[in-house]
Design an enzyme around this catalytic site. Structure first.
Site, PDB file in Angstrom:
ATOM      1  N   MET A  73     -22.030 -13.886  14.715  1.00  0.00           N
ATOM      2  CA  MET A  73     -23.318 -13.910  14.031  1.00  0.00           C
ATOM      3  C   MET A  73     -24.139 -15.167  14.350  1.00  0.00           C
ATOM      4  O   MET A  73     -24.961 -15.591  13.557  1.00  0.00           O
ATOM      5  CB  MET A  73     -23.112 -13.769  12.520  1.00  0.00           C
ATOM      6  CG  MET A  73     -22.352 -12.505  12.128  1.00  0.00           C
ATOM      7  SD  MET A  73     -22.952 -10.988  12.886  1.00  0.00           S
ATOM      8  CE  MET A  73     -24.293 -10.611  11.779  1.00  0.00           C
ATOM      9  N   LYS A  74     -23.903 -15.720  15.517  1.00  0.00           N
ATOM     10  CA  LYS A  74     -24.669 -16.905  15.902  1.00  0.00           C
ATOM     11  C   LYS A  74     -25.326 -16.597  17.253  1.00  0.00           C
ATOM     12  O   LYS A  74     -24.737 -15.883  18.071  1.00  0.00           O
ATOM     13  CB  LYS A  74     -23.667 -18.058  16.025  1.00  0.00           C
ATOM     14  CG  LYS A  74     -24.301 -19.396  16.056  1.00  0.00           C
ATOM     15  CD  LYS A  74     -23.250 -20.463  15.942  1.00  0.00           C
ATOM     16  CE  LYS A  74     -23.957 -21.758  16.265  1.00  0.00           C
ATOM     17  NZ  LYS A  74     -23.168 -22.900  16.110  1.00  0.00           N
ATOM     18  N   ILE A  75     -26.504 -17.172  17.469  1.00  0.00           N
ATOM     19  CA  ILE A  75     -27.193 -16.895  18.735  1.00  0.00           C
ATOM     20  C   ILE A  75     -26.742 -17.905  19.783  1.00  0.00           C
ATOM     21  O   ILE A  75     -26.715 -19.109  19.528  1.00  0.00           O
ATOM     22  CB  ILE A  75     -28.723 -16.926  18.517  1.00  0.00           C
ATOM     23  CG1 ILE A  75     -29.112 -15.759  17.610  1.00  0.00           C
ATOM     24  CG2 ILE A  75     -29.466 -16.856  19.843  1.00  0.00           C
ATOM     25  CD1 ILE A  75     -30.541 -15.765  17.138  1.00  0.00           C
ATOM     26  N   LEU A  76     -26.369 -17.401  20.955  1.00  0.00           N
ATOM     27  CA  LEU A  76     -25.940 -18.304  22.032  1.00  0.00           C
ATOM     28  C   LEU A  76     -27.177 -18.919  22.687  1.00  0.00           C
ATOM     29  O   LEU A  76     -28.196 -18.247  22.869  1.00  0.00           O
ATOM     30  CB  LEU A  76     -25.139 -17.528  23.072  1.00  0.00           C
ATOM     31  CG  LEU A  76     -23.792 -16.965  22.599  1.00  0.00           C
ATOM     32  CD1 LEU A  76     -23.218 -16.008  23.632  1.00  0.00           C
ATOM     33  CD2 LEU A  76     -22.808 -18.094  22.305  1.00  0.00           C
ATOM     34  N   GLY A  93     -13.293  -9.149  11.930  1.00  0.00           N
ATOM     35  CA  GLY A  93     -12.541  -8.999  13.172  1.00  0.00           C
ATOM     36  C   GLY A  93     -11.930  -7.635  13.397  1.00  0.00           C
ATOM     37  O   GLY A  93     -10.979  -7.505  14.173  1.00  0.00           O
ATOM     38  N   ASN A 101     -22.332  -7.454  23.933  1.00  0.00           N
ATOM     39  CA  ASN A 101     -22.406  -7.503  22.475  1.00  0.00           C
ATOM     40  C   ASN A 101     -22.375  -6.089  21.908  1.00  0.00           C
ATOM     41  O   ASN A 101     -22.875  -5.162  22.531  1.00  0.00           O
ATOM     42  CB  ASN A 101     -23.730  -8.168  22.073  1.00  0.00           C
ATOM     43  CG  ASN A 101     -23.914  -8.254  20.571  1.00  0.00           C
ATOM     44  OD1 ASN A 101     -23.003  -8.630  19.834  1.00  0.00           O
ATOM     45  ND2 ASN A 101     -25.100  -7.894  20.092  1.00  0.00           N
ATOM     46  N   HIS A 134     -23.761  -3.959  18.681  1.00  0.00           N
ATOM     47  CA  HIS A 134     -24.786  -4.115  17.647  1.00  0.00           C
ATOM     48  C   HIS A 134     -24.837  -2.849  16.787  1.00  0.00           C
ATOM     49  O   HIS A 134     -24.832  -1.729  17.315  1.00  0.00           O
ATOM     50  CB  HIS A 134     -26.142  -4.362  18.323  1.00  0.00           C
ATOM     51  CG  HIS A 134     -27.237  -4.601  17.333  1.00  0.00           C
ATOM     52  ND1 HIS A 134     -27.393  -5.806  16.678  1.00  0.00           N
ATOM     53  CD2 HIS A 134     -28.212  -3.777  16.869  1.00  0.00           C
ATOM     54  CE1 HIS A 134     -28.422  -5.713  15.848  1.00  0.00           C
ATOM     55  NE2 HIS A 134     -28.936  -4.497  15.946  1.00  0.00           N
ATOM     56  N   ASN A 157     -13.243  -5.175  15.019  1.00  0.00           N
ATOM     57  CA  ASN A 157     -13.441  -4.852  16.446  1.00  0.00           C
ATOM     58  C   ASN A 157     -12.460  -5.631  17.314  1.00  0.00           C
ATOM     59  O   ASN A 157     -11.914  -5.105  18.283  1.00  0.00           O
ATOM     60  CB  ASN A 157     -14.881  -5.158  16.878  1.00  0.00           C
ATOM     61  CG  ASN A 157     -15.829  -4.036  16.542  1.00  0.00           C
ATOM     62  OD1 ASN A 157     -15.848  -3.001  17.194  1.00  0.00           O
ATOM     63  ND2 ASN A 157     -16.618  -4.213  15.482  1.00  0.00           N
TER      64      ASN A 157
HETATM   65  C1  GAR Z   1     -19.838  -5.086  13.510  1.00  0.00           C
HETATM   66  O1  GAR Z   1     -20.265  -3.961  12.789  1.00  0.00           O
HETATM   67  C2  GAR Z   1     -20.879  -5.471  14.541  1.00  0.00           C
HETATM   68  O2  GAR Z   1     -21.629  -4.398  15.005  1.00  0.00           O
HETATM   69  C3  GAR Z   1     -21.743  -6.421  13.775  1.00  0.00           C
HETATM   70  O3  GAR Z   1     -20.861  -7.149  12.957  1.00  0.00           O
HETATM   71  C4  GAR Z   1     -19.769  -6.310  12.600  1.00  0.00           C
HETATM   72  C5  GAR Z   1     -18.497  -7.094  12.741  1.00  0.00           C
HETATM   73  O4  GAR Z   1     -17.391  -6.419  12.210  1.00  0.00           O
HETATM   74  N1  GAR Z   1     -22.474  -7.276  14.668  1.00  0.00           N
HETATM   75  C6  GAR Z   1     -23.708  -7.695  14.453  1.00  0.00           C
HETATM   76  O5  GAR Z   1     -24.333  -7.422  13.449  1.00  0.00           O
HETATM   77  C7  GAR Z   1     -24.274  -8.581  15.537  1.00  0.00           C
HETATM   78  N2  GAR Z   1     -25.670  -8.747  15.374  1.00  0.00           N
HETATM   79  P1  GAR Z   1     -15.913  -6.887  12.530  1.00  0.00           P
HETATM   80  O6  GAR Z   1     -15.867  -8.389  12.313  1.00  0.00           O
HETATM   81  O7  GAR Z   1     -15.051  -6.160  11.554  1.00  0.00           O
HETATM   82  O8  GAR Z   1     -15.614  -6.515  13.957  1.00  0.00           O
END
Ligand code: GAR
Length: 185
Positions: A88-91, A14, A105, A107, A16
């Site tokens: 990390m789940k596909i909607l 979390g 999103n 990525h 982000n």
């Molecule tokens: C982030 O780096 C994001 O880009 C990635 O998960 C991380 C979450 O970090 N997302 C994916 O890989 C989606 N396919 P956080 O929980 O510390 O924000």
């Protein structure tokens, strides 16, 4: 300023989400986070929702039931924007259609390169010169919606998965917020 009611989806740390909450507490930042959704009851990021008293919903892995629950809450909080911040789940197609508004999103690669998982491993094994992150609209096709913005850095020969992850995440925090401003203003 009138802020857009927003829901943030997470699965893990979390970081982000934290940055989005801090920014949204600024008068000039155009979103208000009304709800956090996690598909993982142990997600560390839930502590940020608790800290800032943001309602949160934990869903389990039964796709249909969970998505119905989310749709009900989202309607209740009049959410007009969904941000996937490490979700990390596909909607399902059905969810995306039923919501009918913008879902974006973040990525950890320079899309269209390296969709899906293990983006840092892929960048290293393919000897990429640069990598970074992409903020894009979510459509029914994985990591393929219209790109809002990308940020990159050059990979050096001392980099490994951990350092790439750190450098990418540092870029992500600003990238996500800039993308939000770009699509709302
Ligand atoms: C982030 O780096 C994001 O880009 C990635 O998960 C991380 C979450 O970090 N997302 C994916 O890989 C989606 N396919 P956080 O929980 O510390 O924000």
């Amino acid at each position: 300023m009138v802020k857009v009611n927003t829901c943030v989806f997470i699965s893990g740390k979390g970081s982000n989400l934290k940055k989005l909450i801090l920014n949204s507490n600024n008068y000039n930042f155009p979103i208000k986070i009304k709800l956090v959704v996690s598909n993982n009851k142990k997600a560390e990021g839930l502590k940020f929702a608790r800290k800032w008293s943001i309602p949160y919903l934990i869903i389990n892995n039964k796709q249909n039931l969970s998505e119905d629950k989310i749709l009900i809450k989202i309607k209740y909080y009049k959410v007009n924007l969904i941000l996937l911040a490490g979700y990390m789940k596909i909607l399902s197609k059905n969810f995306i259609r039923s919501f009918g508004k913008s879902i974006i999103n973040i990525h950890p690669s320079l899309l269209p390169k390296f969709k899906g998982l293990n983006t840092f491993e892929k960048a290293l094994s393919q000897k990429e010169k640069k990598t970074g992150c992409t903020v894009h609209y979510v459509t029914e096709k994985l990591d393929s919606g219209r790109i809002i913005l990308k940020k990159f850095f050059y990979i050096d020969n001392k980099d490994n998965i951990e350092t790439l992850k750190k450098k990418t995440q540092r870029l992500e925090y600003n990238a996500f917020s800039e993308a939000i401003i770009k699509i709302i203003k």
